[in-house]
Design an enzyme around this catalytic site. Structure first.
Site, PDB file in Angstrom:
ATOM      1  N   HIS A 149      -8.459 -10.417  -3.231  1.00 36.68           N
ATOM      2  CA  HIS A 149      -7.350 -10.690  -3.907  1.00 36.68           C
ATOM      3  C   HIS A 149      -6.688 -11.486  -2.718  1.00 36.68           C
ATOM      4  CE1 HIS A 149      -6.103  -7.893  -1.594  1.00 36.68           C
ATOM      5  NE2 HIS A 149      -4.966  -8.397  -1.462  1.00 36.68           N
ATOM      6  N   HIS A 195      -5.048  -4.864  -8.029  1.00 37.94           N
ATOM      7  CA  HIS A 195      -4.383  -6.134  -7.244  1.00 37.94           C
ATOM      8  C   HIS A 195      -5.749  -7.079  -7.738  1.00 37.94           C
ATOM      9  CE1 HIS A 195      -4.395  -5.214  -3.701  1.00 37.94           C
ATOM     10  NE2 HIS A 195      -3.324  -6.097  -2.931  1.00 37.94           N
ATOM     11  N   HIS A 209      -1.228 -14.789   1.352  1.00 40.10           N
ATOM     12  CA  HIS A 209      -2.505 -14.427   2.337  1.00 40.10           C
ATOM     13  C   HIS A 209      -3.633 -13.834   1.153  1.00 40.10           C
ATOM     14  CE1 HIS A 209      -1.019  -9.859   1.408  1.00 40.10           C
ATOM     15  NE2 HIS A 209      -2.504  -9.516   0.676  1.00 40.10           N
ATOM     16  N   HIS A 241      -1.663   0.674   2.606  1.00 40.02           N
ATOM     17  CA  HIS A 241      -0.481  -0.005   1.786  1.00 40.02           C
ATOM     18  C   HIS A 241       0.157   1.873   1.753  1.00 40.02           C
ATOM     19  CE1 HIS A 241      -0.603  -3.859   2.731  1.00 40.02           C
ATOM     20  NE2 HIS A 241      -2.247  -3.953   1.966  1.00 40.02           N
ATOM     21  N   TYR A 250      -3.722  -6.842   8.423  1.00 30.23           N
ATOM     22  CA  TYR A 250      -3.513  -8.433   8.475  1.00 30.23           C
ATOM     23  C   TYR A 250      -3.624  -8.987   9.196  1.00 30.23           C
ATOM     24  CZ  TYR A 250       0.032  -7.733   4.018  1.00 30.23           C
ATOM     25  OH  TYR A 250      -0.018  -7.421   2.817  1.00 30.23           O
ATOM     26  N   GLU A 260      -6.701 -11.228   4.953  1.00 32.64           N
ATOM     27  CA  GLU A 260      -6.117  -8.934   4.778  1.00 32.64           C
ATOM     28  C   GLU A 260      -7.937  -9.120   4.445  1.00 32.64           C
ATOM     29  OE1 GLU A 260      -4.046  -7.646   1.445  1.00 32.64           O
ATOM     30  OE2 GLU A 260      -4.149  -5.843   2.358  1.00 32.64           O
TER      31      GLU A 260
HETATM   32 FE   LIG Z   1      -2.744  -7.819   0.268  1.00 28.39          FE
END
Ligand SMILES: [Fe+2]
Length: 302
Positions: A149, A195, A209, A241, A250, A260
């Site tokens: 993503h 996502h 990112h 997360h 990260y 990431e």
């Molecule tokens: Fe991300």
């Protein structure tokens, strides 16, 4: 119909050799082609020509994000929809871009250049198509199986999210709201993952990112070993997360673009009800264990 998934991320680098060395030796992507100003790279389990294009330029930045559509006719339909929304669209002819056929490009309300493409050159995965082994020998570095993503920045997250939803058909899985109920950040999908594209408040046109998919938490731990061994600057993690529930690290490439590695999360159906986070919980929303954002969080390139 419509957008299938992220196809490739194109980033501008000031040192093509340094960036290529990092993305092949530390990340472990495979170089598929290069021309006068670009290097094209893919992950080992991706069939397509490239998922990352490094473009030489005088300033580190974000060139474009490219998504693949399911059918050739989707390009016409989405071109019309973007134009109806009031944004000009350019056609890029077959043969003009390496590794793919005809595409359309336009600037989005969040300020990034977005490309939509259907015809992608398939160069094959590193596993066999018949009776494949789950183990691939000879991979270097982290060796993520695929790109996952992209998270970009923009000034008006609510307005941009409306565009991605109503014009391009993205579905919002999660949103972070401020005290007035305005969207500060949103997470959107087309591929039934938490996502494919996320927006966070910041400069228009910025790249926060891009992320590689890993298959499990053990691979995240091994990635941390690879990053430490190679002296790579880790930004945050390994951690989790709150938003997406994914496990993550990260870190920065040698030129300062944030990368990431990501795994886990859930599998949203198209009728997935949007999850809401409130701004007073922003720390846990982004980094669940730390419960806080670090001072580098808003470092982005445009
Ligand atoms: Fe991300």
């Amino acid at each position: 119909m419509g957008i299938l998934r992220l196809a490739h991320v194109d980033v501008v680098v000031t040192d093509l050799d340094l960036a290529t060395a990092y993305y092949t030796e530390v990340i472990g992507m495979l170089e598929t082609e290069r021309d006068a100003d670009s290097v094209y790279l893919k992950c080992w389990d991706e069939p397509g020509h490239h998922s990352l294009r490094l473009v030489y330029g005088p300033r580190v930045g974000f060139d474009q994000m490219s998504f693949r559509v399911e059918r050739e006719s989707d390009l016409d339909e989405l071109e019309n929809a973007v134009q109806r929304y009031g944004f000009p669209v350019s056609r890029v002819s077959k043969g003009d871009r390496i590794g793919q056929g005809e595409s359309i490009t336009f600037q989005t309300p969040s300020g990034q250049v977005m490309e939509l493409v259907h015809d992608i050159e398939f160069v094959g995965r590193s596993t066999a198509r018949v009776n494949p082994s789950p183990v691939v020998e000879g991979l270097k570095g982290i060796a993520p199986p695929r790109m996952d993503h992209v998270l970009v920045t923009c000034e008006e997250v609510g307005e941009a999210t409306k565009f991605y939803e109503s014009v391009l058909g993205f579905r919002t899985t999660e949103q972070l709201l401020d005290g007035q109920g305005h969207q500060v950040a949103t997470w959107m999908e087309r591929s039934h993952s938490p996502h494919d594209l996320a927006l966070v408040t910041g400069k228009n046109g910025g790249l926060h990112h891009f992320a590689y998919w890993l298959d499990d938490w053990d691979h995240v731990r091994r990635s941390a070993d690879v990053l430490a061994y190679n002296g790579i600057q880790v930004d945050v993690g390994p951690t989790r997360h709150g938003i997406t529930r994914g496990n993550t690290i990260y870190f920065f490439d040698p030129l300062g673009t944030r990368n990431e590695v990501f795994t886990g999360g859930y599998r949203p159906d198209p009728d997935f009800p949007t999850i809401t986070w409130t701004e007073d919980n922003i720390g846990r929303a982004v980094f669940y264990y730390e419960g806080d954002l670090n001072t580098r969080f808003m470092t982005v390139h445009t």
